[in-house]
Design a protein around this motif. Structure first.
Motif, PDB file in Angstrom:
ATOM      1  N   MET A 203       0.773  -1.109  -0.042  1.00 22.34           N
ATOM      2  CA  MET A 203       0.070  -0.006  -0.061  1.00 22.34           C
ATOM      3  C   MET A 203       0.930   1.134  -0.146  1.00 22.34           C
ATOM      4  N   GLY A 204       0.459   2.064  -1.050  1.00 27.61           N
ATOM      5  CA  GLY A 204       1.397   3.495  -1.039  1.00 27.61           C
ATOM      6  C   GLY A 204       0.499   4.459  -0.257  1.00 27.61           C
ATOM      7  N   TYR A 205       1.555   5.186   0.460  1.00 28.79           N
ATOM      8  CA  TYR A 205       0.572   6.343   1.373  1.00 28.79           C
ATOM      9  C   TYR A 205       1.331   7.640   0.990  1.00 28.79           C
ATOM     10  N   VAL A 206       0.779   8.930   1.394  1.00 30.73           N
ATOM     11  CA  VAL A 206       1.318  10.317   1.347  1.00 30.73           C
ATOM     12  C   VAL A 206       0.888  10.909   2.664  1.00 30.73           C
ATOM     13  N   ARG A 207       1.788  11.539   3.202  1.00 33.91           N
ATOM     14  CA  ARG A 207       1.503  12.498   4.260  1.00 33.91           C
ATOM     15  C   ARG A 207       1.921  13.816   4.144  1.00 33.91           C
ATOM     16  N   LEU A 208       1.117  14.861   3.930  1.00 37.75           N
ATOM     17  CA  LEU A 208       1.339  16.248   3.597  1.00 37.75           C
ATOM     18  C   LEU A 208       0.732  17.344   4.430  1.00 37.75           C
ATOM     19  N   THR A 209       1.482  18.318   4.415  1.00 38.61           N
ATOM     20  CA  THR A 209       0.930  19.500   5.149  1.00 38.61           C
ATOM     21  C   THR A 209       0.641  20.677   4.064  1.00 38.61           C
ATOM     22  N   VAL A 210      -0.535  21.072   4.302  1.00 39.72           N
ATOM     23  CA  VAL A 210      -1.363  22.018   3.177  1.00 39.72           C
ATOM     24  C   VAL A 210      -1.766  23.276   3.806  1.00 39.72           C
ATOM     25  N   GLU A 211      -1.227  24.171   3.213  1.00 38.73           N
ATOM     26  CA  GLU A 211      -1.552  25.553   3.830  1.00 38.73           C
ATOM     27  C   GLU A 211      -2.282  26.368   2.687  1.00 38.73           C
ATOM     28  N   LEU A 212      -3.288  27.174   3.055  1.00 37.84           N
ATOM     29  CA  LEU A 212      -3.877  27.861   2.044  1.00 37.84           C
ATOM     30  C   LEU A 212      -3.613  29.387   2.083  1.00 37.84           C
ATOM     31  N   MET A 213      -3.236  30.057   0.974  1.00 35.20           N
ATOM     32  CA  MET A 213      -2.965  31.598   1.316  1.00 35.20           C
ATOM     33  C   MET A 213      -4.325  32.258   1.152  1.00 35.20           C
TER      34      MET A 213
END
Length: 118
Positions: A34-44
């Motif tokens: 299983m592939g996974y992604v962990r990301l931090t997302v910021e909205l301007m």
């Protein structure tokens, strides 16, 4: 005589909204693992009431980002060019959803500030 004129510095008209906790989701992996992604997302976001409005719609926006990433192939997730394309796709979808909900896009930019994949 020499006069030195300086333009006053304008304070930033933007604030940043970050999704808490980080977004963790699976993507389409080639191998059996299983592939996974962990990301931090910021909205301007433009300052003012817009930050509160974006925060109110955060669950909808988070879901849209998770759905987009979950449909991506492994090769795209693991390449820098692919990540940039995913980021742009997420930004466009978030703006589209905000226009549907509020009548305005409300955000200037969507940023991936951290990206970890396996």
């Amino acid at each position: 005589m020499c006069f030195l004129f300086t333009a006053p510095l304008k304070a930033s008209n933007y604030a940043y909204f970050g999704f808490e906790p980080d977004i963790v989701t699976n993507y389409v992996a080639v191998k059996k693992k299983m592939g996974y992604v962990r990301l931090t997302v910021e909205l301007m976001v433009e300052k003012g009431d817009n930050l509160a409005i974006v925060e109110h719609h955060a669950p909808l926006l988070r879901d849209a980002i998770i759905n987009i990433i979950g449909q991506q192939p492994e090769a795209k997730v693991k390449s820098m060019k692919g990540r940039a394309e995913i980021q742009l796709q997420c930004e466009e979808q978030v703006k589209e959803l905000l226009v549907k909900e509020t009548g305005q896009p409300l955000i200037k930019k969507l940023l991936f500030t951290q990206w970890l994949d396996n």
